[in-house]
Design a protein around this motif. Structure first.
Motif, PDB file in Angstrom:
ATOM      1  N   TYR A 157       0.984  -1.239  -0.024  1.00  0.00           N
ATOM      2  CA  TYR A 157       0.095  -0.018  -0.044  1.00  0.00           C
ATOM      3  C   TYR A 157       0.902   1.412   0.001  1.00  0.00           C
ATOM      4  O   TYR A 157       0.708   2.210  -0.475  1.00  0.00           O
ATOM      5  N   GLU A 158       1.766   1.200   0.878  1.00  0.00           N
ATOM      6  CA  GLU A 158       2.678   2.671   1.139  1.00  0.00           C
ATOM      7  C   GLU A 158       3.488   2.625   0.018  1.00  0.00           C
ATOM      8  O   GLU A 158       3.850   3.812  -0.403  1.00  0.00           O
TER       9      GLU A 158
ATOM     10  N   ASN B 106       2.607   2.169  -3.350  1.00  0.00           N
ATOM     11  CA  ASN B 106       1.462   2.757  -4.417  1.00  0.00           C
ATOM     12  C   ASN B 106       0.595   4.005  -4.174  1.00  0.00           C
ATOM     13  O   ASN B 106       0.214   4.335  -4.942  1.00  0.00           O
ATOM     14  N   ARG B 107       0.739   4.007  -2.704  1.00  0.00           N
ATOM     15  CA  ARG B 107      -0.303   5.407  -2.435  1.00  0.00           C
ATOM     16  C   ARG B 107       0.494   6.487  -2.847  1.00  0.00           C
ATOM     17  O   ARG B 107       1.525   6.792  -3.013  1.00  0.00           O
ATOM     18  N   SER B 108      -0.446   7.552  -3.448  1.00  0.00           N
ATOM     19  CA  SER B 108      -0.044   8.735  -3.540  1.00  0.00           C
ATOM     20  C   SER B 108      -1.217   9.945  -2.905  1.00  0.00           C
ATOM     21  O   SER B 108      -2.201   9.189  -2.482  1.00  0.00           O
TER      22      SER B 108
ATOM     23  N   TRP C  19      -4.346   8.629  -4.896  1.00  0.00           N
ATOM     24  CA  TRP C  19      -4.477   7.469  -5.495  1.00  0.00           C
ATOM     25  C   TRP C  19      -4.038   6.566  -3.946  1.00  0.00           C
ATOM     26  O   TRP C  19      -3.028   6.191  -3.638  1.00  0.00           O
ATOM     27  N   HIS C  20      -5.372   6.155  -3.174  1.00  0.00           N
ATOM     28  CA  HIS C  20      -5.081   5.428  -1.852  1.00  0.00           C
ATOM     29  C   HIS C  20      -5.375   4.065  -1.912  1.00  0.00           C
ATOM     30  O   HIS C  20      -6.437   3.279  -1.728  1.00  0.00           O
ATOM     31  N   TRP C  21      -4.444   3.320  -2.607  1.00  0.00           N
ATOM     32  CA  TRP C  21      -4.640   1.954  -3.089  1.00  0.00           C
ATOM     33  C   TRP C  21      -3.571   1.053  -3.095  1.00  0.00           C
ATOM     34  O   TRP C  21      -2.142   1.486  -3.160  1.00  0.00           O
TER      35      TRP C  21
ATOM     36  N   ILE D  51      -4.890   2.389   7.389  1.00  0.00           N
ATOM     37  CA  ILE D  51      -4.725   1.897   5.930  1.00  0.00           C
ATOM     38  C   ILE D  51      -6.101   1.419   5.394  1.00  0.00           C
ATOM     39  O   ILE D  51      -6.536   1.590   4.414  1.00  0.00           O
TER      40      ILE D  51
ATOM     41  N   GLU E  86      -8.904   4.064   5.083  1.00  0.00           N
ATOM     42  CA  GLU E  86      -8.583   5.031   3.912  1.00  0.00           C
ATOM     43  C   GLU E  86      -8.632   4.262   2.650  1.00  0.00           C
ATOM     44  O   GLU E  86      -9.229   4.635   1.870  1.00  0.00           O
ATOM     45  N   SER E  87      -8.087   2.971   2.495  1.00  0.00           N
ATOM     46  CA  SER E  87      -8.419   2.208   1.464  1.00  0.00           C
ATOM     47  C   SER E  87      -9.798   1.853   1.050  1.00  0.00           C
ATOM     48  O   SER E  87     -10.357   1.718  -0.054  1.00  0.00           O
TER      49      SER E  87
END
Length: 759
Positions: free
Chosen positions: A574-575, A577-579, A582-584, A615, A618-619
């Motif tokens: 997750y960390e 790929n997260r921006s 984009w929370h995924w 996480i 949020e996701s």
């Protein structure tokens, strides 16, 4: 009022188009002072790739097979100040399987809706019935044009009486002198028989032609005029084959001087000029199943004596001496009926008089007034209240009766068959581990919640399949043919994870020790594989299985360590790929998405880790934003998924994704006690029952199975194990969630207060 009309429209050559134009003109005509009280807004249906030059009142067009056009039309209606919407429904003019594309349009329209039904089938297909029922649910009133249509709607489609309005098919307010019209067409010395409308095999025109030789013997002055083009659909599929057949029949019977085939689509004024020159109008349809006939109504409206086969609308309309009937596909009976009328001019004139009298009552100005009165009454009625605006919308009364009938149909003594052709097991495809793991999970839930005896009976079949498919190293094979041959050596990581989930649940919910011990054996044989997993969905499924195991075995430190390691892998993914936007967990939303937040919600309960909790929530919010923002679940389609910064795929939507969402929101509720998650849970579940992009139920009330998904063309009617199990697990989760809600102190207090107030 400003009235929005949806239907075909001239210059498209279509009877529904003519109806739409006439109705719109009748409802928005100027009053006796020359004032126009109402405005019309036309949304016209285009067929295939045809392009038409429409008159100015057509403000928007919908391409029949372009689903996005339907949603644009709904937005156009909502943003243009229309007060009421009138839809002309006929099978064949709307896109998708059975015209399914019209459902999202109706769902998104925010003003009251009147639907005029031009066809109502007595024996509809599953899809036709489901679509028409949904249309009637969304309509504020449904208009029909015959009494039999009312009977069909109430008995077959379960539409309440009070929702149905009977308004006859209108006819133009055009009149010509019969004698003058005959003179203009040089038909003074002829007895004119006529049929008009689109030509096709089902019209039965050959019946009339075959009856003519017997009629001409007594009345050699007969001329039979067939006025109309070949139906566009017939032209596409068969060309002019039927017209050529008729011409050959005319030649063989030597009737060239007595039959005239006019291959034209003429305007209404010219049509009524022809009708006024007609002595007897004939509708020789071959089958009874026609609930409305515009051509029949026009003939009566012009004062023609009508002779017809007894299809539904004709049998009803020609009562009380307004016309004559003859048997289907019976030239002899038709010849007898025609001779009888032509031999008795007084009888013929009496029928014409009655038809003319009836026609005066159904001229378009009168019909327009009836529609206007209906619209005004709807607008005067109180606006519909939004169901459960406050609190929770969770309502188990809306669920169909829980049934394992389809699961039983798919299951034999080896396991559950993975695929079906419609509702019938497809033995050619054999079995798979994924589905037997899901089936074990579902049967355990069904037995624990409902003490369902069939669930208990099926449970050992699925468990023994899982045991049979495990390799010595702890991995599993996935696929088994119907004749019990292994089709792979090692199955997918996803199938591994789903199996661990089911086994973990089993150990926390085993009906007896034998099941527990068997499940424990297989589960722990697989433990060495846990740390070798790479697929994030396999990791997520395995996390869920471990959590279920730990709920009944909280002191197992080794298993807690596995849970921490696997959760850490998801957190790292997750960390990475997260921006900010984009929370995924990856750079795309793919399949079974809800499983990823769900697994961390489970892990949070065991590990009490704030970072994992953050996480997970949020996701989950990110996934919600992209799938539940319009008040219903719109699943990321599996066709192309949703790659970051690209366009999301609408099709094919899969039931397992809906299941993941249901489970995710249920776990979020358990963790937070926030009832809003129950609302989202229920909205996600209602995807199965029609709250989706197509407004079509995937649950089959006849087979008790679930359809395999939503495709561009409509619902995939195959009902495989994956889909049906996804529905059943979701169903059981809704019931579980309702029990949890009932047990909360707040819910108990609210209901206690309500009880006291009511008392």
């Amino acid at each position: 009022m400003k009235i929005a009309y949806i239907g075909t429209y001239p210059p498209r050559e279509c009877g529904i188009g003519t109806f739409t134009q006439n109705l719109a003109c009748a409802m928005t005509a100027k009053n006796h002072l020359g004032e126009k009280n109402h405005k019309r807004l036309i949304i016209a249906m285009n067929d295939y790739d045809e392009i038409y030059v429409y008159p100015p009142e057509v403000k928007l067009t919908i391409r029949q097979e372009q689903q996005t056009d339907y949603l644009k039309a709904a937005n156009f209606i909502n943003s243009n100040g229309a007060d009421i919407c009138i839809l002309e429904h006929e099978f064949g003019i709307f896109g998708g399987n059975g015209g399914v594309y019209v459902l999202p349009l109706l769902h998104h329209v925010k003003i009251p809706i009147i639907v005029t039904l031009h066809t109502i089938l007595e024996n509809p297909s599953y899809t036709e019935k489901a679509i028409l029922k949904e249309i009637c649910k969304m309509a504020d009133r449904v208009v029909v044009m015959s009494q039999m249509a009312i009977s069909f709607l109430t008995s077959i489609y379960e539409v309440p009486d009070e929702k149905i309005a009977f308004i006859e098919h209108g006819v133009p307010d055009i009149e010509f002198n019969r004698r003058q019209s005959k003179a203009e067409f040089k038909l003074n010395k002829k007895k004119v028989l006529m049929t008009f409308g689109f030509i096709g095999r089902n019209k039965g025109i050959e019946t009339v032609i075959k009856a003519l030789p017997q009629t001409i013997k007594n009345h050699p002055e007969i001329l039979y005029m067939v006025l109309g083009k070949t139906h566009p659909n017939v032209l596409r599929n068969s060309g002019e084959e039927y017209r050529n057949y008729l011409q050959l029949l005319i030649k063989n019977l030597k009737l060239q001087d007595h039959v005239l085939l006019l291959n034209e689509f003429i305007d209404e004024t010219e049509l009524f000029r022809y009708l006024s020159a007609c002595d007897i109008y004939i509708t020789p349809y071959l089958h009874k199943a026609q609930i409305t006939s515009g051509t029949l109504t026009y003939a009566m409206g012009s004062g023609c004596a009508v002779v017809s086969t007894p299809y539904w609308h004709a049998a009803e309309l020609l009562q009380d001496g307004r016309g004559c009937l003859f048997d289907f596909n019976d030239p002899d009976d038709l010849a007898y009926t025609l001779n009888k009328l032509l031999d008795n001019p007084d009888k013929l004139k009496e029928i014409q008089r009655k038809a003319y009298k009836y026609g005066k009552e159904i001229k378009w100005p009168r019909i327009g007034e009836k529609y206007l009165e209906l619209a005004k009454n709807i607008l005067k009625s109180p606006k519909k209240e939004t169901l459960h605006e406050e609190g929770t919308i969770l309502d188990p009364l809306l669920l169909p009766t829980f049934s394992l009938a389809h699961v039983k149909r798919l299951t034999d003594d080896t396991g559950i068959i993975q695929h079906a052709k419609f509702g019938i097991p497809n033995l050619k495809e054999g079995y798979c581990l994924d589905d037997n793991a899901r089936a074990l999970l579902m049967s355990l839930m069904a037995y624990n919640q409902k003490k369902n005896p069939l669930a208990q009976e099926l449970m050992p079949i699925y468990l023994s399949y899982i045991h049979y498919m495990q390799n010595d190293d702890g991995t599993f094979r996935n696929f088994l043919s119907f004749n019990r041959n292994f089709l792979d050596i090692t199955g997918s990581e996803d199938s591994f994870g789903r199996t661990i989930w089911a086994l973990g649940y089993l150990m926390g919910n085993a009906p007896n020790d034998a099941y527990y011990q068997n499940g424990k054996l297989v589960f722990f044989n697989a433990v060495p594989i846990f740390e070798r997993l790479n697929s994030i969905r396999s990791i997520a499924n395995t996390i869920i299985g471990i959590c279920y195991y730990l709920k009944s075995n909280p002191g197992d430190e080794e298993m807690i360590a596995h849970l921490k390691n696997l959760s850490s892998k998801l957190v790292t993914q997750y960390e990475n790929n997260r921006s900010e936007e984009w929370h995924w967990f990856e750079n795309l939303l793919a399949y079974d998405n809800g499983i990823l937040p769900l697994s961390l919600l489970h892990a949070t309960q065991i590990l009490n880790d704030d970072n994992i909790r953050s996480i997970a929530l949020e996701s989950m919010d990110f996934l919600t934003e992209h799938t539940l923002k319009n008040g219903y679940l719109s699943i990321i389609g599996n066709k192309n998924w949703y790659v970051r910064e690209e366009e999301r795929s609408m099709f094919a939507q899969q039931p397992v994704d809906a299941l993941a969402m249901v489970l995710m929101y249920y776990q979020a509720f358990l963790l937070t006690k926030d009832k809003e998650f129950l609302n989202k849970l229920f909205l996600s579940f209602m995807w199965f029952l029609g709250e989706n992009d197509l407004r079509m139920s995937l649950y089959d009330f006849d087979t008790k199975g679930c359809c395999d998904g939503i495709e561009k063309y409509g619902v995939n009617r195959n009902q495989g194990a994956e889909s049906s199990l996804a529905y059943l697990i979701s169903h059981l989760t809704v019931l579980q969630a309702y029990e949890e809600l009932y047990q909360t102190k707040e819910f108990k207090s609210a209901n206690l207060l309500k009880t006291m107030v009511n008392s």
